[in-house]
Design an enzyme around this catalytic site. Structure first.
Site, PDB file in Angstrom:
ATOM      1  N   ARG A 142      42.230  53.433  76.674  1.00 41.94           N
ATOM      2  CA  ARG A 142      42.588  52.758  75.557  1.00 41.94           C
ATOM      3  C   ARG A 142      41.532  52.191  74.679  1.00 41.94           C
ATOM      4  NH1 ARG A 142      47.527  50.252  73.563  1.00 41.94           N
ATOM      5  NH2 ARG A 142      47.068  48.244  72.330  1.00 41.94           N
ATOM      6  N   HIS A 169      47.821  57.845  68.891  1.00 41.55           N
ATOM      7  CA  HIS A 169      48.759  57.198  70.118  1.00 41.55           C
ATOM      8  C   HIS A 169      49.544  58.132  70.616  1.00 41.55           C
ATOM      9  CE1 HIS A 169      49.778  54.135  72.591  1.00 41.55           C
ATOM     10  NE2 HIS A 169      50.272  53.028  71.825  1.00 41.55           N
ATOM     11  N   GLN A 172      52.496  56.798  73.100  1.00 36.95           N
ATOM     12  CA  GLN A 172      53.685  56.305  72.549  1.00 36.95           C
ATOM     13  C   GLN A 172      54.792  57.310  72.015  1.00 36.95           C
ATOM     14  OE1 GLN A 172      54.104  52.716  71.914  1.00 36.95           O
ATOM     15  NE2 GLN A 172      56.077  53.475  71.458  1.00 36.95           N
ATOM     16  N   ASP A 264      55.558  49.699  62.332  1.00 35.94           N
ATOM     17  CA  ASP A 264      54.476  49.015  63.130  1.00 35.94           C
ATOM     18  C   ASP A 264      53.857  48.198  62.326  1.00 35.94           C
ATOM     19  OD1 ASP A 264      52.687  48.901  64.946  1.00 35.94           O
ATOM     20  OD2 ASP A 264      51.335  50.589  64.683  1.00 35.94           O
ATOM     21  N   CYS A 304      56.717  50.225  68.000  1.00 38.16           N
ATOM     22  CA  CYS A 304      56.125  50.269  69.026  1.00 38.16           C
ATOM     23  C   CYS A 304      55.533  48.962  69.836  1.00 38.16           C
ATOM     24  CB  CYS A 304      54.855  51.179  68.750  1.00 38.16           C
ATOM     25  SG  CYS A 304      53.801  50.801  67.340  1.00 38.16           S
ATOM     26  N   ARG A 332      58.134  54.207  77.916  1.00 34.90           N
ATOM     27  CA  ARG A 332      56.512  54.509  77.934  1.00 34.90           C
ATOM     28  C   ARG A 332      56.236  54.818  79.481  1.00 34.90           C
ATOM     29  NH1 ARG A 332      52.651  52.256  74.595  1.00 34.90           N
ATOM     30  NH2 ARG A 332      51.183  53.200  76.072  1.00 34.90           N
TER      31      ARG A 332
END
Length: 346
Positions: A142, A169, A172, A264, A304, A332
């Site tokens: 990440r 991402h 996600q 987001d 998210c 997830r």
């Protein structure tokens, strides 16, 4: 009466003596042989690193393991495997989902925080990749810059998973579309409206959605559109599946008739200095009951997380029955477990 064996001719005897005999390699000779080249690892850096068929298979596997977990049935598909988890950015869902997932699969995960290895500063990305590949079975990263995960993958001899970069991402996206498929029973032909910044999450939803046959519309202020190369690639994917990928500055237009409203944060991690200026620009790009009313009846609300309530998402809207923000957070775990099995269980 037994037939007497005929004596072999001198020519046959000479030919047999001249024929090369098979040699049995000694242990020393076997050790000196160069090792066979290992199969190249399968990496997951982008939403496009899985085909549509592979994503559907992943969703099916995630569903099976999710049911096994609910029933209390062990499924140690990665027993004895170890995942190295590199974090340049802190996270709640990413760390817990990958670490818990490896435990539930019978394996082990090692957290490497920003100060543990100081990736690219204390040690080069190349050396980190080569070292971890000798000790672990996979690397999850990440990071801030997408070039970092690309360099990790270039040097690692084990699978590398992009758990977030400034470009995409993709993990996600897997959890998101698993959630939509669970709620709607299908993906192809649905329409997802992304309201807000054309960021890494929007990129992966555009790419993965188009490949899965989902129409994706991104509504964002001028100057905050998705990357042009990502948009072009997503539209190319859409032409193959019949999905449309559009960008508009009008959130109401994007929401009209949509099956999913997704948003987001307006300022991502690393953009804190721009947060105040972005609030003024993004204020019209807020998912609330009024915008939800423009969508298809029963449209899902997604985020998210983490959320800045009453900025990009109204708190009351986030608690409506149509909101699946915690379903996608949980998924997830399940989607990434399936991804880990696909990559590390080979």
């Amino acid at each position: 009466m037994l037939e007497r064996a005929r004596p072999k001719s001198r020519r046959a005897v000479r030919a047999r003596r001249a024929a090369p005999r098979a040699r049995v390699a000694t242990p020393a000779a076997r050790a000196a042989r160069p090792p066979r080249a290992a199969a190249a690892p399968r990496h997951y850096l982008s939403a496009l690193d899985l085909s549509a068929a592979e994503m559907r298979a992943l969703f099916a596997l995630a569903g099976r393991m999710k049911r096994q977990l609910s029933a209390g049935t062990p499924h140690p598909r990665l027993a004895g495997k170890t995942l190295a988890m590199i974090f340049q950015k802190p996270s709640l869902r990413t760390r817990v989902s990958f670490e818990t997932g490896m435990t539930q699969l019978g394996g082990h995960a090692i957290y490497l925080g920003p100060e543990d290895i100081r990736l690219g500063h204390r040690e080069t990305v190349e050396d980190v990749a080569l070292t971890l590949a000798r000790m672990t079975d996979g690397i999850m990263a990440r990071v801030f810059g997408h070039a970092v995960v690309e360099e990790l993958a270039r040097h690692a001899t084990v699978p590398v998973i992009n758990a977030l970069s400034d470009r995409e991402h993709p993990c996600q996206m897997l959890g998101d579309f698993l959630t939509v498929a669970e709620r709607r029973g299908r993906l192809e032909g649905l329409t997802l409206a992304f309201i807000g910044d054309g960021n890494n999450v929007a990129h992966s939803l555009m790419l993965g959605g188009a490949r899965l046959g989902v129409n994706v519309t991104v509504a964002c202020p001028p100057g905050h559109e998705p990357d042009a190369s990502v948009l072009e690639r997503a539209r190319a994917e859409g032409r193959a599946t019949g999905a449309t990928v559009r960008v508009t500055a009008d959130p109401a237009e994007a929401a009209a008739g949509a099956d999913v409203l997704y948003t987001d944060v307006w300022a991502s991690m690393g953009q804190e200095a721009e947060a105040e200026a972005r609030r003024a620009v993004f204020r019209p790009y807020r998912v609330d009951d009024a915008l939800l009313a423009r969508a298809r009846p029963g449209a899902l609300v997604m985020h998210c997380l983490p959320a800045h309530y009453d900025e990009e998402l109204d708190y009351a809207t986030s608690r409506r029955p149509e909101s699946v923000i915690f379903d996608e957070a949980e998924n997830r775990l399940h989607a990434q477990k399936a991804l880990l099995v696909m990559l590390l269980g080979r």
